[in-house]
Design an enzyme around this catalytic site. Structure first.
Site, PDB file in Angstrom:
ATOM      1  N   GLU A 439      -6.079  -3.917  -2.829  1.00 36.09           N
ATOM      2  CA  GLU A 439      -5.298  -4.881  -3.610  1.00 36.09           C
ATOM      3  C   GLU A 439      -4.969  -4.332  -5.004  1.00 36.09           C
ATOM      4  O   GLU A 439      -5.034  -5.035  -6.004  1.00 36.09           O
ATOM      5  CB  GLU A 439      -6.077  -6.207  -3.699  1.00 36.09           C
ATOM      6  CG  GLU A 439      -5.226  -7.424  -3.947  1.00 36.09           C
ATOM      7  CD  GLU A 439      -3.881  -7.351  -3.266  1.00 36.09           C
ATOM      8  OE1 GLU A 439      -3.828  -7.483  -2.041  1.00 36.09           O
ATOM      9  OE2 GLU A 439      -2.871  -7.144  -3.961  1.00 36.09           O
TER      10      GLU A 439
HETATM   11  C1  FAD Z   1     -10.197  -1.816   4.136  1.00 33.78           C
HETATM   12  C2  FAD Z   1      -8.826  -1.791   3.544  1.00 33.78           C
HETATM   13  C3  FAD Z   1      -8.017  -2.900   3.678  1.00 33.78           C
HETATM   14  C4  FAD Z   1      -6.721  -2.888   3.157  1.00 33.78           C
HETATM   15  N1  FAD Z   1      -5.891  -3.950   3.369  1.00 33.78           N
HETATM   16  C5  FAD Z   1      -4.571  -3.833   3.071  1.00 33.78           C
HETATM   17  C6  FAD Z   1      -3.624  -4.826   3.482  1.00 33.78           C
HETATM   18  O1  FAD Z   1      -3.978  -5.858   4.060  1.00 33.78           O
HETATM   19  N2  FAD Z   1      -2.320  -4.604   3.224  1.00 33.78           N
HETATM   20  C7  FAD Z   1      -1.868  -3.490   2.600  1.00 33.78           C
HETATM   21  O2  FAD Z   1      -0.680  -3.336   2.419  1.00 33.78           O
HETATM   22  N3  FAD Z   1      -2.734  -2.529   2.173  1.00 33.78           N
HETATM   23  C8  FAD Z   1      -4.074  -2.682   2.405  1.00 33.78           C
HETATM   24  N4  FAD Z   1      -4.962  -1.710   2.016  1.00 33.78           N
HETATM   25  C9  FAD Z   1      -4.464  -0.578   1.240  1.00 33.78           C
HETATM   26  C10 FAD Z   1      -4.991  -0.581  -0.196  1.00 33.78           C
HETATM   27  O3  FAD Z   1      -4.429  -1.628  -0.930  1.00 33.78           O
HETATM   28  C11 FAD Z   1      -4.702   0.818  -0.769  1.00 33.78           C
HETATM   29  O4  FAD Z   1      -5.628   1.687  -0.151  1.00 33.78           O
HETATM   30  C12 FAD Z   1      -4.839   0.866  -2.276  1.00 33.78           C
HETATM   31  O5  FAD Z   1      -3.864   0.072  -2.879  1.00 33.78           O
HETATM   32  C13 FAD Z   1      -4.721   2.295  -2.810  1.00 33.78           C
HETATM   33  O6  FAD Z   1      -3.703   3.034  -2.190  1.00 33.78           O
HETATM   34  P1  FAD Z   1      -4.034   4.464  -1.554  1.00 33.78           P
HETATM   35  O7  FAD Z   1      -5.224   4.278  -0.682  1.00 33.78           O
HETATM   36  O8  FAD Z   1      -2.829   5.009  -0.926  1.00 33.78           O
HETATM   37  O9  FAD Z   1      -4.462   5.349  -2.777  1.00 33.78           O
HETATM   38  P2  FAD Z   1      -3.472   6.156  -3.772  1.00 33.78           P
HETATM   39  O10 FAD Z   1      -2.365   5.279  -4.211  1.00 33.78           O
HETATM   40  O11 FAD Z   1      -3.141   7.452  -3.138  1.00 33.78           O
HETATM   41  O12 FAD Z   1      -4.432   6.394  -5.001  1.00 33.78           O
HETATM   42  C14 FAD Z   1      -5.425   7.428  -5.013  1.00 33.78           C
HETATM   43  C15 FAD Z   1      -6.136   7.399  -6.371  1.00 33.78           C
HETATM   44  O13 FAD Z   1      -5.176   7.628  -7.406  1.00 33.78           O
HETATM   45  C16 FAD Z   1      -5.240   6.597  -8.353  1.00 33.78           C
HETATM   46  N5  FAD Z   1      -3.892   6.287  -8.847  1.00 33.78           N
HETATM   47  C17 FAD Z   1      -2.732   6.263  -8.159  1.00 33.78           C
HETATM   48  N6  FAD Z   1      -1.727   5.913  -8.960  1.00 33.78           N
HETATM   49  C18 FAD Z   1      -2.254   5.689 -10.173  1.00 33.78           C
HETATM   50  C19 FAD Z   1      -1.745   5.274 -11.428  1.00 33.78           C
HETATM   51  N7  FAD Z   1      -0.455   4.995 -11.605  1.00 33.78           N
HETATM   52  N8  FAD Z   1      -2.590   5.153 -12.464  1.00 33.78           N
HETATM   53  C20 FAD Z   1      -3.915   5.421 -12.315  1.00 33.78           C
HETATM   54  N9  FAD Z   1      -4.448   5.812 -11.162  1.00 33.78           N
HETATM   55  C21 FAD Z   1      -3.635   5.934 -10.109  1.00 33.78           C
HETATM   56  C22 FAD Z   1      -5.835   5.409  -7.625  1.00 33.78           C
HETATM   57  O14 FAD Z   1      -6.488   4.518  -8.520  1.00 33.78           O
HETATM   58  C23 FAD Z   1      -6.817   6.079  -6.676  1.00 33.78           C
HETATM   59  O15 FAD Z   1      -8.028   6.302  -7.338  1.00 33.78           O
HETATM   60  C24 FAD Z   1      -6.270  -1.734   2.479  1.00 33.78           C
HETATM   61  C25 FAD Z   1      -7.106  -0.622   2.329  1.00 33.78           C
HETATM   62  C26 FAD Z   1      -8.358  -0.636   2.874  1.00 33.78           C
HETATM   63  C27 FAD Z   1      -9.202   0.599   2.759  1.00 33.78           C
END
Ligand code: FAD
Length: 591
Positions: A439
């Protein structure tokens, strides 16, 4: 595991601190009195501890399972869900027009905490529906609302949010899922979404996916995103179910925790979808749901911290190990309960002080969420919106971090017995860990706070917050008996003001410095604001005369002495401006 819902503390916050009259003053809530709050909370406490808590371990051990393209929830989940719906929990704060009970959001937040304590995975199935309902109620066309909303409120159909794609997480501007007009007002949705919570399951007869996608020819980036409602099973005009839509569950993610929650990879293979809100305005519409979910995720952390605390306290009372420093509770015994070890006592009191302060923060956010949607005075609604916008990243991040930190500390209280499965502490640690990640990661919340919220409407949001507590400290300036609470809180508040000025200046002059400080600033913000809330709670508690009130004052003291001083360290880090970080160029990581 044990769980005693903190109804007494919740009622103290609502009745004695916030004041029931502030809720009843809101249109639509004039008949909601303290008895209604207490009744709902006591019933929720029974349901959560009797029905959901026993399923928490079962859910962890069985997990959600994908077989023949369909997801099955762990044993007992379907029955518990039926009871959840039959007892009316699905429509607590939903509009009576759609069959809901129209109760305050604040009450929903309090019930949410209990759900989070007892079964976070179960909570996720109902939490997403709650967010999807409110989004649709605000954004969807009347015919979509008529057809779908009552079924969501009755718990027959559930909701999801489909944002994330394999290459697109935080940065939604990168998303690829496409929407092509089908010529009959509907759209063909094609793409793959990953990590979709409750993407498939057997609790409801239909699942309504809210999907972000890009219309053919739409501009790149976030401005080209639209929002679509894509039902798992299509719905006839009379509301009956038609054939299955082209949405397929490709797989379930294997996760660290919340194993009973189905986290799905969904393929939309030209699935039929309906536009929600205006074309290219999908992200703004989706934020209605995301903002609610962000608070709900923070409250998951609060719930975990509360149950972790309760179980660690119970264990520390029973576990006999080592002689405690004098005065020992019973000098004739070979060993004392570990609760008498000063460090164990410190751990537990620190969790408690943060949990109770965070609950006050959640209540404040809940109250303003009600003001935002219900107040008749536009100025009051604006104030509600401002506070909710400002507090949302703080609630999401601080409370979810608290869930992880408290689960770890509570696990430590159990020693080796916390590491094995028996007491359930290792499950709490695993379950809590996702909340700071999904989220919008907590780091992204910090960016939202610093880059967006501090500057929204020329800083109006943060100025409101400063004005609120300036008035409070001024009102209590001449009360020396309260100084042990108001003085440290005011000092922390001053540091928040200074740190705010620093990050706002940096944002203009040196964005990297401001963003490098964002996470520390967000934590300082939370600690200082909760310090102010504790000062307010202390004022209320000092006027009471019961064991509960005297205890509140003592816990307030713990917060001031053991938790709040972290503000000083964070303030110092922020004021240095991240020069060392700036001096270290990225290529040096290779050296
Ligand atoms: C169990 C689970 C349930 C989920 N449920 C849903 C759901 O129902 N619907 C849905 O759509 N998604 C869902 N997600 C996805 C979740 O919201 C994302 O995993 C999360 O938003 C982060 O995206 P990412 O994993 O691609 O990480 P990335 O965006 O690749 O980020 C990797 C790292 O970089 C950092 N980062 C990236 N951009 C920035 C920035 N601008 N400033 C500072 N730091 C940054 C992040 O904080 C993180 O530490 C779920 C994920 C999990 C694991």
């Amino acid at each position: 595991m044990i769980y005693n819902a903190p109804v007494k503390d919740m009622m103290f916050l609502v009745e004695e601190w916030l004041g029931m009259d502030r809720i009843t003053a809101l249109p639509g809530h004039d008949d909601v009195d303290a008895d209604v709050f207490r009744f709902v909370l006591e019933e929720a406490a029974k349901f959560c501890s009797l029905e959901l808590l026993p399923l928490n371990r079962v859910g962890d051990e069985h997990g959600a399972v994908l077989a023949d393209g369909e997801v099955r929830t762990p044993p007992g989940f379907v029955e518990a869900y039926r009871k959840f719906v039959a007892n009316g929990w699905a429509g607590l704060d939903a509009d009576p027009e759609h069959g809901g009970q129209g109760l305050p959001r604040l009450l929903q937040f309090l019930v949410d905490e209990m759900l989070g304590s007892c079964n976070m995975a179960f909570k996720l199935y109902v939490e997403l529906t709650h967010g999807a309902y409110h989004l649709m109620a605000a954004e969807a066309a009347p015919d979509l609302q008529q057809r779908y909303l009552p079924r969501m409120v009755q718990g027959e159909w559930s909701g999801t949010m489909c944002l994330t794609e394999p290459h697109c997480g935080t940065d939604l501007g990168l998303l690829n899922t496409r929407a092509t007009p089908r010529g009959d007002g509907s759209y063909a949705i094609t793409g793959t979404k990953i990590f979709i919570t409750s993407g498939d399951h057997d609790l409801t007869e239909n699942i309504l996916h809210l999907v972000l996608a890009r219309l053919d020819g739409a501009p790149a980036g976030v401005r080209g995103i639209s929002l679509f409602l894509v039902p798992r099973t299509l719905v006839n005009e009379d509301g009956s179910l038609a054939e299955r839509n082209a949405v397929h569950t490709a797989s379930l993610e294997h996760k660290m925790g919340i194993k009973a929650s189905a986290t799905c990879v969904l393929n939309f293979d030209g699935a039929c979808g309906y536009l929600v809100g205006a074309e290219h305005r999908g992200l703004a519409a989706m934020f209605r749901m995301m903002n609610l979910e962000r608070i709900a995720v923070g409250i998951q952390g609060l719930g975990i911290a509360e149950i972790a605390y309760q179980n660690a306290l119970a264990y520390a009372r029973e576990r006999l190990q080592s002689k405690a420093p004098a005065p020992r509770p019973d000098a004739s015994k070979a060993a004392d309960p570990i609760l008498y070890q000063p460090d164990i006592k410190r751990k537990l009191l620190k969790i408690r002080a943060q949990v109770e302060g965070s609950r006050a923060l959640a209540v404040l956010a809940g109250y303003y969420a009600d003001v935002m949607v219900s107040a008749s005075d536009p100025e009051a609604r604006e104030e509600g919106e401002d506070f909710v916008a400002l507090l949302t990243p703080v609630v999401k991040s601080f409370l979810s971090d608290l869930g992880v930190a408290s689960a770890l500390e509570a696990q430590q209280v159990f020693g080796g017995h916390g590491y094995i499965r028996e007491h359930g502490m290792e499950q709490l640690v695993r379950d809590a860990r996702i909340a700071p990640i999904y989220e919008g990661t907590n780091e992204v919340q910090a960016v939202d706070l610093v880059k967006r919220k501090l500057n929204l409407h020329d800083g109006r949001l943060i100025e409101r917050l400063f004005a609120k507590w300036d008035a409070f400290f001024e009102a209590h300036a001449g009360a020396p008996a309260l100084a042990p609470f108001t003085a440290p809180a005011e000092a922390a508040f001053d540091r928040l003001r200074e740190a705010t000025a620093k990050v706002r200046d940096d944002l203009l002059a040196d964005e990297a410095a401001a963003l490098g400080a964002a996470t520390d600033y967000q934590r300082l913000f939370a600690l200082a604001v909760i310090g102010c809330l504790w000062a307010e709670l202390a004022v209320v508690a000092a006027a009471g005369d019961s064991e509960f009130h005297r205890n509140k004052l003592k816990v307030a003291q713990v917060y001031m002495e053991q938790v709040l001083p972290e503000v000083t360290a964070l303030h110092e880090i922020i004021m240095q401006g991240g020069k060392a970080l700036a001096a270290f160029e990225i290529p040096r990581f290779d050296a």
